[in-house]
Design an enzyme around this catalytic site. Structure first.
Site, mmCIF file in Angstrom:
data_model
loop_
_atom_site.group_PDB
_atom_site.id
_atom_site.type_symbol
_atom_site.label_atom_id
_atom_site.label_comp_id
_atom_site.label_asym_id
_atom_site.label_seq_id
_atom_site.Cartn_x
_atom_site.Cartn_y
_atom_site.Cartn_z
ATOM 1 C CB CYS A 1 79.001 52.304 13.329
ATOM 2 S SG CYS A 1 78.647 54.040 13.201
ATOM 3 C CG ASN B 1 66.336 55.218 16.983
ATOM 4 O OD1 ASN B 1 66.024 54.051 17.127
ATOM 5 N ND2 ASN B 1 67.176 55.590 16.045
ATOM 6 C CB CYS C 1 64.094 62.910 13.119
ATOM 7 S SG CYS C 1 62.347 63.333 13.263
ATOM 8 N NE ARG C 2 68.287 65.403 15.272
ATOM 9 C CZ ARG C 2 68.613 66.145 16.332
ATOM 10 N NH1 ARG C 2 69.586 67.031 16.234
ATOM 11 N NH2 ARG C 2 67.998 65.985 17.480
ATOM 12 C CB SER C 3 69.624 58.288 15.051
ATOM 13 O OG SER C 3 68.351 58.195 15.626
ATOM 14 C CG ASP D 1 64.706 67.339 16.195
ATOM 15 O OD1 ASP D 1 64.280 66.733 15.185
ATOM 16 O OD2 ASP D 1 64.235 67.181 17.335
#
Length: 162
Positions: free
Chosen positions: A13, A20, A22-24, A134
């Site tokens: 996964c 790559n 912040c969120r991920s 974001d």
């Protein structure tokens, strides 16, 4: 296909975002902790990546790291760019918004043996918040919102793949 040392199939996964940082990496760290707490982390290969090379090698955003720490989660992730091999090896590539989704689908179409199922992480949200916004230009509470969304989505995603 990735195999565990005991021969069982691994589920791969990749959490995905433009930069790559912040969120991920938040999603990756949340999912890794959840899989660890559930005792199934050894069934997974968990990573995150970016479309661009802007932040390659960088640590996640300090506000994101601070948010994770308040929830007892640490990450050593360093930003990396997604490769053609990722589309051939990962089972799932989960992204955060529509522009990521269309970028990924374009890239996947250019890879001959792409097998990755490309989806919005938000499609697993029981509260039906499809887009994980974001937080980069926002405040601490925006990172907290990302964290909460990732927890809800990762929980359902993990349950669906257990």
């Amino acid at each position: 296909l990735a195999k565990h040392s005991n021969g069982s199939q691994l589920i791969m996964c990749l959490f995905f975002l433009t930069g790559n940082i912040c969120r991920s990496p938040i999603a990756e760290a949340v999912f890794r902790k959840m899989a660890t707490d559930a005792g199934v982390v050894d069934k997974w290969v968990i990573d995150s990546g970016a479309t661009t090379d802007w932040n390659t090698g960088s640590s996640p955003d300090a506000r994101g790291l601070a948010c994770l720490r308040t929830h007892g989660i640490e990450t050593k992730h360093r930003a990396r760019q997604v490769t053609k091999e990722d589309f051939m090896s990962f089972d799932y590539i989960l992204c955060m918004d529509e522009s990521n989704l269309s970028d990924l689908k374009k890239k996947a179409n250019s890879v001959k043996n792409s097998k990755a199922k490309i989806e919005l992480l938000g499609s697993y949200d029981p509260e039906k918040q499809l887009i994980i916004k974001d937080p980069y230009y926002g405040h601490e509470e925006d990172f907290e919102n990302v964290y909460e969304q990732c927890v809800r989505c990762c929980k359902v995603f993990l349950e669906n793949n257990s």
